[in-house]
Structures are given as C-alpha cells and as structure tokens.
Enzyme design. Sequence first.
Site, mmCIF file in Angstrom:
data_model
loop_
_atom_site.group_PDB
_atom_site.id
_atom_site.type_symbol
_atom_site.label_atom_id
_atom_site.label_comp_id
_atom_site.label_asym_id
_atom_site.label_seq_id
_atom_site.Cartn_x
_atom_site.Cartn_y
_atom_site.Cartn_z
ATOM 1 N N ARG A 184 0.854 -1.199 0.000
ATOM 2 C CA ARG A 184 0.000 0.000 0.000
ATOM 3 C C ARG A 184 0.884 1.240 0.000
ATOM 4 N NH1 ARG A 184 -2.655 0.115 6.134
ATOM 5 N NH2 ARG A 184 -0.692 0.009 7.267
ATOM 6 N N ASN B 244 -4.750 8.235 4.816
ATOM 7 C CA ASN B 244 -4.585 7.414 6.011
ATOM 8 C C ASN B 244 -3.114 7.415 6.390
ATOM 9 O OD1 ASN B 244 -5.870 5.424 7.924
ATOM 10 N ND2 ASN B 244 -4.148 4.197 7.192
ATOM 11 N N GLU B 245 -2.834 7.808 7.605
ATOM 12 C CA GLU B 245 -1.444 7.817 8.074
ATOM 13 C C GLU B 245 -0.511 8.284 6.951
ATOM 14 O OE1 GLU B 245 -0.501 4.040 9.861
ATOM 15 O OE2 GLU B 245 -1.529 4.577 11.704
ATOM 16 N N GLU C 294 -7.222 5.076 15.940
ATOM 17 C CA GLU C 294 -6.951 3.633 15.858
ATOM 18 C C GLU C 294 -6.143 3.206 17.070
ATOM 19 O OE1 GLU C 294 -4.679 2.281 12.536
ATOM 20 O OE2 GLU C 294 -5.780 3.491 11.094
ATOM 21 N N GLU D 167 -3.267 -8.330 6.840
ATOM 22 C CA GLU D 167 -3.630 -8.006 8.221
ATOM 23 C C GLU D 167 -4.600 -9.005 8.825
ATOM 24 O OE1 GLU D 167 -4.590 -3.789 7.759
ATOM 25 O OE2 GLU D 167 -2.617 -3.347 8.592
HETATM 26 C C1 GAL Z 1 -2.212 1.468 10.966
HETATM 27 C C2 GAL Z 1 -3.012 1.664 9.710
HETATM 28 C C3 GAL Z 1 -4.168 0.680 9.590
HETATM 29 C C4 GAL Z 1 -3.708 -0.700 9.949
HETATM 30 C C5 GAL Z 1 -3.118 -0.681 11.332
HETATM 31 C C6 GAL Z 1 -2.652 -2.029 11.820
HETATM 32 O O1 GAL Z 1 -0.913 1.905 10.790
HETATM 33 O O2 GAL Z 1 -3.528 2.962 9.628
HETATM 34 O O3 GAL Z 1 -4.664 0.719 8.272
HETATM 35 O O4 GAL Z 1 -2.753 -1.115 9.018
HETATM 36 O O5 GAL Z 1 -1.992 0.162 11.343
HETATM 37 O O6 GAL Z 1 -2.087 -1.955 13.102
#
Ligand code: GAL
Length: 688
Positions: A137, A175-176, A333, A381
């Site tokens: 990604r 995102n991030e 998150e 994931e």
């Molecule tokens: C973050 C990300 C998410 C997912 C998560 C897993 O860095 O924004 O999409 O990948 O980590 O811990």
Amino acid sequence: MGTWQGEIHGTWQGDRGHGTWQGDRGHGTWQGDRIAFGADYNPEQWPEQTWATDVELMRRAGVNLVSVGIFSWALLEPTPGRYEFGWLDRVLALLHDGGIDVDLATATASPPPWLAHRHPGTLPRRADQTVLWPGARQAYCPSSPVFRQHSLALVEAVATRYTDHPAVVMWHVGNELGCHNAHCYCDVSAEAFRGWLLARYGDLDSLNDAWGTAFWSQRYHDWAEINPPRTAPTFVNPTQQLDFARFSSDEHRAQLRAERSVLDRLVRQPVTTNFMIGTGSKYLDYHSWADDVDLVANDHYLTAADPESHVGLALAADQTRGVARGAPWLLMEHSTSAVNWQPRNLAKAPGQLRRNSLAHLARGADGILFFQWRASLAGAEKFHSAMLPHAGPETKVFREVCRLGADLRALAEVRGSRVDAEVAILFDWEAWWGAELDAHPSVDVDYGDRLRACYDALWRAGVTADVVHPSTDLAGYRLVLVPTLYLVRDADAEALHRYVERGGTTLVTYFSGIVDEHDHVRPGGYPGAFRDLLGVRTEEFFPLAVGERVNLDDGGTADVWTELLHPLGAEVLAGYADGPLPGVPAITRHQLGDGAAWYVGTRLDRAATTRLLTRLLTDAGVRPAADAPPGVEVVRRRRDEQSWLFVVNHTDEAATLAGTGTELLTGHPCTGELTVAPGEVAVLREHP
Ligand code: GAL
C-alpha cells in the site's frame, strides 16, 4: 446535490444526521453529545449479507462512529475517471439506518494498481533509487503531480457525492500520510526539493551558507546540481539531510492541504486525518500540521518489546494532546488485542483493552476507535485483532468491546473537558531529526531516550505532563523538562531563559542546545544555547564505550555519555566518582533570577533519574493528581469547576485512594475513599 433525499428510506430530511461532530472548524470545537466509539470499517472485504450483521453487532457493542472507505480507491474508481459508488451508497445507508455515524475517507490512502501501471513515475524511490512497487500500500511519490491530480479528482468525486449524506459527520483525509513512503528520492522529488529550497533560501549563497558547503568541496553553483540526500560514498551533508526531512514532512502535509482545500469547497463537516504520534514515529512534524485539521486524531499501538507499554501509551497520548494544544482529540486507531506487524505480536490480557482505552480518554481523548471492526480473512492483516474477532462475538475480545461501549456511555459527561498539567516537556521533531543524524559523538544517543526516562519518573510520581513544542508559552507551568533538545532556535532558547528568570524551574539533559536550526554548532562551549541559562560550560564530550558505566559521588550510576563540564555560576549537585572524568560535575543547579535551571551531563540510571525528578518536583512545588500506590495511574480532567479523576490500576492488587464524589463506571457514591480492584479503572466525578 439532493440526490440522497428519498434514497435512504426517507430518513434524511436535510438535517445533519444525529447532530454530532458538527460545528465550527478549529481545534476543540468538534461537537458531539457522546464519546465516539468505533473502528475502521472495511465492508468491501465482505459479502453484502454480512453488513446487516455488522450493523446489528455494532449496535450491540455501542459503536457510534466508523471510518469507511479508507482503502477503497481501487473499487471506487476501477478505471480512471469511472466511479462506482453503489456499494458505498448501500453501506452508508445501512449504517445511517442503524444510527451509526460515518467518518468518511477521501479514499486516497493507497492508489489502485492502474495508476502505477499507466504512470510508473508515480512510484516512490529509496535513497539508492530502488523503486517501491505496488502490491502493498501507499506506493506513491508524495511530490508526484500525477498522483496529486488523480487523488484530488477522487476527493472531488467522493465529496460531491456524499457532502450532504446524513451518515457522514467527519472526513478522513488519506490514512497515516507518510507511513510507508515518508521519503522519496526520485527525480520528481528532486525537482520539488529544489523548489522548496529556493522558497526557503531565495538564493544559492544562502543555501551554501546554511548547508556549510565550504566543507568537502560541496559548493553549489547551479540549483540543478542539488539532489535529495541520495546514497553516497560516506556521510551526506547533515543540513541537506535535515532540510530533506523538513521538505518531506511538508510534501505530505501539502497532500493533506490539497485534499482539504477540495473538501473545504464541498463539505461542511470537520476534516481530520490520522497522525502517528509516539516515540516510534519520527518523520512527520505534526506540530506544523496541527492547524490543517479540525481536530487532531491519532493512531497508537503498544510496543510489545516495551515492558511498560502502558507508560509508552500515556506518553503518546500526552504528545498527541500537545500537538492538539490542549484540546480534546480523537484516538482514531488502536488495537483490541494483538497486532500483526511486530516480530512477536502479544495478545492483550483480560482487562487490558479497557485500561488502554480509558487511559487515552483520561489523557484528553474524546473518542476511542480501533483498527478494525471485523477481522479480515484475507490479506496482510488477517492476524491483526479487531473488535469482532475471527471467532465471532462469543469471545473475550467482543465481550470487552461491549463493556467498553457501556463504559464510554457512562462517561459521556467528560467530553470536551481538558487535562490538568503543571509540567511541560519540550518535544520537537526537528530536534529529533537533528539529534539522530550520522557522524555524531555516539550512536548511543537516542532522542527519545531521556524523554521517556523523564516521563517514566513523572508517571511513577502520578504527575501529568503536557508534551509540547519548544515555542509553547511556558508561563503557566511550574516545571519544564528539556530532554535532548539538540537543535533549538534562538527565540525558543531565549523564551526558556526568561521563563526561569521569572521564577520557573527547568531541567535540561545532555546533548541539548548544541546546534542552531541549520545544524551549525553554537561555539564558545556546550550546551551552546543553554550555557548562560544553566551557568555551565562544557569544553569536550567524553562519550562512554559500549557497556561502560560510571559512578557518581551521590551514589547514582550512568552510562553512554559524560562531558568535561565547568560550573560558571551553577552549584554542583553531583560529580563523577570514576570513569574518564573523576571529580568533574555531572549534575548542576543554577539559580537564575527567581527560578532555577538544572542540568544533567550524563545518562543517569533509572533510580538516579527518579531521585532527581523527585527533588525537582518538590523544588517546583508540583503535586501528583492524587496520592496513589505504585503502578496506579492517576490523571485529572476538568471543565470549569467540575473535575474528574481517572484511576487506572495496572497492578494485581486493589488500590485505595482518597476521593469524594460519584464513581461514574459503577454509579456508586464515594465518600472519602475510593477502592479500585486489580486491573480495573475508576472515574470519579469529584465534588467541587
Ligand atoms: C495502521 C493503519 C491501519 C492498519 C493498522 C494495523 O498503521 O492505519 O490501516 O494497518 O496500522 O495496526
């Protein structure tokens, strides 16, 4: 627009959904009558029949906000310019009917395969020019105008379609940003870097001066000769590296700003993006991004290798509040249990999910969200925990999720309140970048090390700190800690000096004040910018060998670093008993005006750090949020005269504290004494 009217079962009459998360733009003005609770929701990974079950289970858990569409670009725009919104329409309608609000993604987080296939120049390159291919990604160069153009077209399409959708209460840019592509060294980035440098320096002479190019025959006579700090025979010019770090952070911020300017034309809901603030996240200068979001949102994951990961969590939360300049923020998150991306992914013990979540809330979060709602069955994931595990709702995790949902409902009244703190810790991404450049006196100097050591001592003392940028107004703090502030601007050093003269107390740790913003050494003796403040002058660094320890004459020990320091007005509190510099001062205190400036020229062990911080807290008159047994976290939030004491018991024993009021999680009155069971949390609404 108006295309939504009637399509969502007639439930939308043009009002703003539940009236939540609306309001003025600007920090802390995010409105809502509930504490946000939810997750990233990726319904596109599931057959549509699952969605109704999802909504039903979300309702059972008390979920009220989900982030949707974050990684949906390849589905929403299967070929350039052709958009397919049908599935997203149906998901948003279901969520809205279920009373669940949506934080809608601009969906630009990860470009679809067609972008790189048609435009290979959008792919990022490492310093050695290795191409980072699609297949994971975020495979894009942040400076690519082609990526920018396609991503903004998508934002325009998504925002136009959903601007008035009643489910949408917030927008989630990308995102991030910069998580996997923080630095790109391709030719497109090189051109953009030159443009950034031209804007910063105006002419080549200024750039040559700032970069110190008289050294090693590096003088530039033409802008075209300048490149990013690509792989080179040996150490690349440090100021070039520092400016490239600044440029790279600015390029990702420019993507945020570009997306937000499209949103600003089309939508009225607040706009945010998820930051990655914590001691593991080095590359983006979020202090400079804070004004580009309507509310600060952060992602945080425990570090399994950290034996006190709950203290690391507290620090990240306090750093996030610092970026938000004290305003409430959103935990966008975290994980219900194990992640999948560390070498060994530790599951959370029973109760840990709740303690972690409520510790974030204690430290200023007004919403607790997870990655992700339902655990994936496929993809990289699939072994990452979720609110709804592979094993379904009859699980420890889902039961704890439901309990947390109920807790957050019981705590709704703390929303919008602020965290009490009398101590500030200065923290700066630029200082971090500078401190960890190569060709320094010792590779063992780690920017976050003293930050964490000081923070740990405060945490153990029950003292809350605001972790803030060095330019923050310090007047309201009783104590200001300055760990490893290697790079500091004149104005910030002068402000610290004035703060102490007017009665403040500060502690500076070694390898601080060394260079200016161009990474040029401040001459005349270390710690240059803080020499007069501290009343000391160091003539030479004496870093220690691997594993070498020194004893101090006050019983403490230290490692990594010593320095040949002379007091110039400061009182000596401790000196070296052995090592390369026996008899030389290690810890000093300088009375300056009405205040005091303390200095530690070495890396003290944990016990010595605790002793020092305890003295400082007493000296500065700082009190803990409450007197609590060791291992029990105490933090106070406040709104006007009303305050709430959060007590998180991280120990295996019941903890008893003084307290009067109502304990909100049980509803029980508390008259004088509050007892918190092992591993549990209490939130006391204190009687004013
Ligand atoms: C973050 C990300 C998410 C997912 C998560 C897993 O860095 O924004 O999409 O990948 O980590 O811990």
